[in-house]
Design an enzyme around this catalytic site. Structure first.
Site, PDB file in Angstrom:
ATOM      1  N   SER A  80      16.483  22.381  29.445  1.00  0.00           N
ATOM      2  CA  SER A  80      16.451  20.917  29.524  1.00  0.00           C
ATOM      3  C   SER A  80      16.702  20.434  30.943  1.00  0.00           C
ATOM      4  O   SER A  80      17.347  21.095  31.762  1.00  0.00           O
ATOM      5  CB  SER A  80      17.500  20.317  28.595  1.00  0.00           C
ATOM      6  OG  SER A  80      17.303  20.745  27.272  1.00  0.00           O
TER       7      SER A  80
HETATM    8  N1  SAH Z   1      19.698  23.660  25.742  1.00  0.00           N
HETATM    9  C1  SAH Z   1      18.584  24.550  25.997  1.00  0.00           C
HETATM   10  C2  SAH Z   1      17.312  23.919  25.501  1.00  0.00           C
HETATM   11  C3  SAH Z   1      16.323  24.914  25.075  1.00  0.00           C
HETATM   12  S1  SAH Z   1      14.858  24.193  24.374  1.00  0.00           S
HETATM   13  C4  SAH Z   1      18.490  24.843  27.476  1.00  0.00           C
HETATM   14  O1  SAH Z   1      18.767  23.936  28.263  1.00  0.00           O
HETATM   15  O2  SAH Z   1      18.109  25.955  27.843  1.00  0.00           O
HETATM   16  C5  SAH Z   1      15.319  24.056  22.681  1.00  0.00           C
HETATM   17  C6  SAH Z   1      15.621  25.324  21.963  1.00  0.00           C
HETATM   18  O3  SAH Z   1      15.802  25.018  20.592  1.00  0.00           O
HETATM   19  C7  SAH Z   1      14.526  26.384  22.013  1.00  0.00           C
HETATM   20  O4  SAH Z   1      15.036  27.541  22.609  1.00  0.00           O
HETATM   21  C8  SAH Z   1      14.167  26.600  20.546  1.00  0.00           C
HETATM   22  O5  SAH Z   1      13.854  27.941  20.229  1.00  0.00           O
HETATM   23  C9  SAH Z   1      15.437  26.157  19.851  1.00  0.00           C
HETATM   24  N2  SAH Z   1      15.297  25.777  18.450  1.00  0.00           N
HETATM   25  C10 SAH Z   1      14.288  25.091  17.867  1.00  0.00           C
HETATM   26  N3  SAH Z   1      14.526  24.937  16.552  1.00  0.00           N
HETATM   27  C11 SAH Z   1      15.730  25.536  16.295  1.00  0.00           C
HETATM   28  C12 SAH Z   1      16.522  25.718  15.121  1.00  0.00           C
HETATM   29  N4  SAH Z   1      16.154  25.265  13.930  1.00  0.00           N
HETATM   30  N5  SAH Z   1      17.693  26.382  15.235  1.00  0.00           N
HETATM   31  C13 SAH Z   1      18.111  26.878  16.425  1.00  0.00           C
HETATM   32  N6  SAH Z   1      17.403  26.739  17.563  1.00  0.00           N
HETATM   33  C14 SAH Z   1      16.227  26.068  17.515  1.00  0.00           C
END
Ligand code: SAH
Length: 221
Positions: A69
């Protein structure tokens, strides 16, 4: 930070400049949030080839087609939770682990979920190597929440949902806050839901764009 990980004077300067820009962009309620961003080596959470871009205010691609993010959004979501260092917090969508590291510095204990095994594994390893001992990352569908450690003072969802999963509100303590992007696959609104004695209240903090929350109480795929 263990010496195996490089944190050069240039990276330190770029990080300080990023935090200065954020400070001017938004009035944060909790100054510990910006301090945490100032002390967290974001360049270690992005793929090697993108390290030189790690301190711009934008999201970046990470493995498995996901993104880390944007720093402003990480800071904003964290600030909206209004945590203290005694609070237990749940993060859904740990991805690179960067948001997990920030939460670990402003909360008491962080439980983080990531649905993709490769990301969960590498994020958990990095979080441990960097010494954030109060954070744990596990791999399963976060739309169920994590009932074992509920109730939480805060729940942060880092992926866009089609609607607010009631499973997550159920795992908040009274007075606890859920910060979650809700909308279509392409654009969402950042919502904060506060649980109270007789239900919950919802506030809208404007437009945002996240990858999809995929799971039982999210998008199908
Ligand atoms: N906070 C993270 C954001 C990653 S993007 C960072 O800054 O690196 C969002 C993430 O949510 C992705 O890695 C995706 O695989 C995960 N995601 C999507 N649906 C999900 C779910 N139901 N449970 C857990 N993770 C999920």
């Amino acid at each position: 930070m263990p010496s195996a990980y490089p944190d050069t004077p240039i990276q330190q300067r770029h990080r300080a400049e990023m935090v200065d820009r954020l400070r001017h962009q938004h009035q944060f309620r909790d100054q510990r949030v910006l301090k945490a961003l100032a002390e967290t080596p974001r360049h270690l959470f992005v793929p090697d080839i993108l390290r030189s871009n790690a301190y711009g205010d934008h999201s970046l691609p990470i493995d498995s087609g996901q993104t880390i993010s944007q720093p402003l959004m990480v800071a904003l979501q964290t600030d909206l939770l209004e945590l203290t260092d005694r609070d237990r917090v749940l993060e859904i969508g740990a991805g690179s682990g960067y948001q997990t590291a920030i939460l670990a510095q402003v909360a008491g204990q962080v439980f983080a979920l990531e649905r993709l095994p490769a990301l969960a594994r590498s994020a958990d390893r990095l979080i441990r190597d960097l010494g954030y001992r109060n954070a744990t990352i596990r791999c399963f569908d976060g739309t169920y929440g994590w009932s074992e450690f509920a109730p939480y003072r805060g729940i942060l969802v880092a992926a866009g949902a089609p609607s607010i999963p009631s499973t997550l509100i159920d795992q908040l303590e009274v007075g606890g806050r859920l910060v979650i992007p809700v909308g279509t696959e392409r654009s969402q609104r950042l919502l904060r839901i506060t649980r109270n004695d007789d239900g919950s209240t919802t506030e809208d903090f404007g437009p945002c764009q996240f990858v999809k929350l995929v799971g039982k109480f999210g998008w199908e795929s």
